[in-house]
Design an enzyme around this catalytic site. Structure first.
Site, mmCIF file in Angstrom:
data_model
loop_
_atom_site.group_PDB
_atom_site.id
_atom_site.type_symbol
_atom_site.label_atom_id
_atom_site.label_comp_id
_atom_site.label_asym_id
_atom_site.label_seq_id
_atom_site.Cartn_x
_atom_site.Cartn_y
_atom_site.Cartn_z
ATOM 1 N N CYS A 291 0.845 -1.189 0.000
ATOM 2 C CA CYS A 291 0.000 0.000 0.000
ATOM 3 C C CYS A 291 0.888 1.250 0.000
ATOM 4 O O CYS A 291 2.023 1.221 0.474
ATOM 5 C CB CYS A 291 -0.896 0.000 1.230
ATOM 6 S SG CYS A 291 -1.944 1.458 1.416
ATOM 7 N N SER B 88 0.661 3.705 1.817
ATOM 8 C CA SER B 88 0.963 4.111 3.195
ATOM 9 C C SER B 88 2.304 3.532 3.640
ATOM 10 O O SER B 88 3.058 4.176 4.383
ATOM 11 C CB SER B 88 -0.146 3.643 4.145
ATOM 12 O OG SER B 88 -1.371 4.262 3.827
ATOM 13 N N HIS C 229 4.916 5.688 2.120
ATOM 14 C CA HIS C 229 5.054 6.978 2.807
ATOM 15 C C HIS C 229 6.002 6.877 3.995
ATOM 16 O O HIS C 229 6.698 7.839 4.323
ATOM 17 C CB HIS C 229 3.686 7.477 3.285
ATOM 18 C CG HIS C 229 2.823 8.021 2.182
ATOM 19 N ND1 HIS C 229 3.340 8.531 1.013
ATOM 20 C CD2 HIS C 229 1.467 8.154 2.085
ATOM 21 C CE1 HIS C 229 2.354 8.953 0.237
ATOM 22 N NE2 HIS C 229 1.204 8.725 0.860
ATOM 23 N N HIS D 115 0.459 -3.965 5.993
ATOM 24 C CA HIS D 115 -0.804 -3.967 6.755
ATOM 25 C C HIS D 115 -1.986 -4.492 5.942
ATOM 26 O O HIS D 115 -3.100 -4.526 6.440
ATOM 27 C CB HIS D 115 -1.116 -2.541 7.236
ATOM 28 C CG HIS D 115 -1.326 -1.557 6.124
ATOM 29 N ND1 HIS D 115 -0.285 -1.011 5.415
ATOM 30 C CD2 HIS D 115 -2.459 -1.036 5.592
ATOM 31 C CE1 HIS D 115 -0.762 -0.185 4.504
ATOM 32 N NE2 HIS D 115 -2.074 -0.192 4.573
ATOM 33 N N CYS E 179 -7.169 -3.678 3.285
ATOM 34 C CA CYS E 179 -7.000 -2.236 3.137
ATOM 35 C C CYS E 179 -7.640 -1.717 1.863
ATOM 36 O O CYS E 179 -8.626 -1.013 1.893
ATOM 37 C CB CYS E 179 -5.515 -1.845 3.182
ATOM 38 S SG CYS E 179 -5.250 -0.057 3.065
#
Length: 271
Positions: free
Chosen positions: A7, A9, A12, A28, A136
């Site tokens: 993902c 995220s 990031h 995740h 997710c």
């Protein structure tokens, strides 16, 4: 862990735009099989197929009990103790030093340890390499259309970005009964899959010499009812907001890298 997705995220954190305790094992969005359980665990047993939850579900806090929310107060982002399980410990080590958990899941690992409230049992026949996306991407997109925006029957929707989350938004819009679903992406190769899952019209901003919001406003007779930004850029967030007619919904589903330095600007768009 049997299957895990990547993902933005996670990216990031790697780029430094999302701060978390370091060192850390990321990941995740996943699915796996329970290898063993701790004392007092009753909701799962060894051999169960499960999906880790990066937003836990304690079932007792105000958020869990609210009919329109599931953002449990015990989540890692607002717990005040990021990178650790609910008991304040980490279960990973490297050369005798602790390694932090990511969002209570840490799925970029052959094995992981999660709290009981951070895992959901799923059907034994579930293909883990597919249902891992529910952890997710799919739930974020589909849920944003059906649960958050509450797309209405016969409405017009625009979806910016046709990755996994964007396609999930389209599935949600279709399920909610949207009459028109306009898919927006600079990669025309993604249009075929978007059509397959429910998009009705397709726009490549690079095909036009004017701002994309003007193109979409003309296509939708002044603006759409619901718009979803699933790219993670401030300019596309702005365009998504501009094409949404009064009293309707515009949702940014991904955090732009600049988001963390431009929170005030984002809030001004929302408000």
């Amino acid at each position: 862990m049997v299957a895990t997705g990547i993902c933005r995220s996670d990216d990031h954190v790697v780029s430094g735009h999302l701060m978390t305790a370091l060192p850390v094992i990321l990941g995740h969005e996943a699915a796996g099989i329970v290898e063993s359980i701790g004392e007092g665990v009753t909701s799962v047993k060894p051999g169960d197929k499960v999906i880790p939850l990066f937003v836990p579900q304690c079932g007792k806090c105000k958020s869990c009990k609210h009919p329109e929310s599931n953002f449990c107060v015990k989540n890692d982002l607002s717990s005040g103790n990021p990178g650790k399980l609910q008991d304040g410990t980490t279960r990973f080590t490297c050369r005798g030093k602790p390694i932090h958990h990511f969002l209570g899941t840490s799925t970029f690992s052959q094995y992981t340890v999660v709290d009981e409230i951070s895992v959901a049992k799923i059907d034994a026949a579930s293909p883990l390499e597919k249902v891992c996306l529910i952890g997710c991407g799919f739930s974020t997109g589909y849920g944003s259309a059906v649960k958050v925006a509450k797309v209405t029957q016969g409405s017009t929707c625009a979806v910016f970005g046709l990755g996994g989350v964007g396609l999930s938004v389209i599935i949600g819009c279709k399920a909610a009964g949207a009459a028109r679903i306009i898919a927006v992406d600079i990669n025309k190769d993604k249009f075929a899959k978007a059509r397959e899952v429910g998009a009705t019209e397709f726009v490549n901003p690079q095909d036009y010499d004017k701002p994309i919001e003007e193109v979409l406003q003309e296509m939708s007779n002044g603006g759409v009812d619901f718009s979803f930004e699933v790219v993670g850029r401030l300019d596309t967030m702005t365009s998504a907001r501009k094409i949404t007619v009064l009293q309707r919904t515009s949702l940014g589903l991904t955090a732009a890298p600049q988001f963390y330095e431009n929170l005030q600007y984002i809030n001004s768009l929302i408000n």
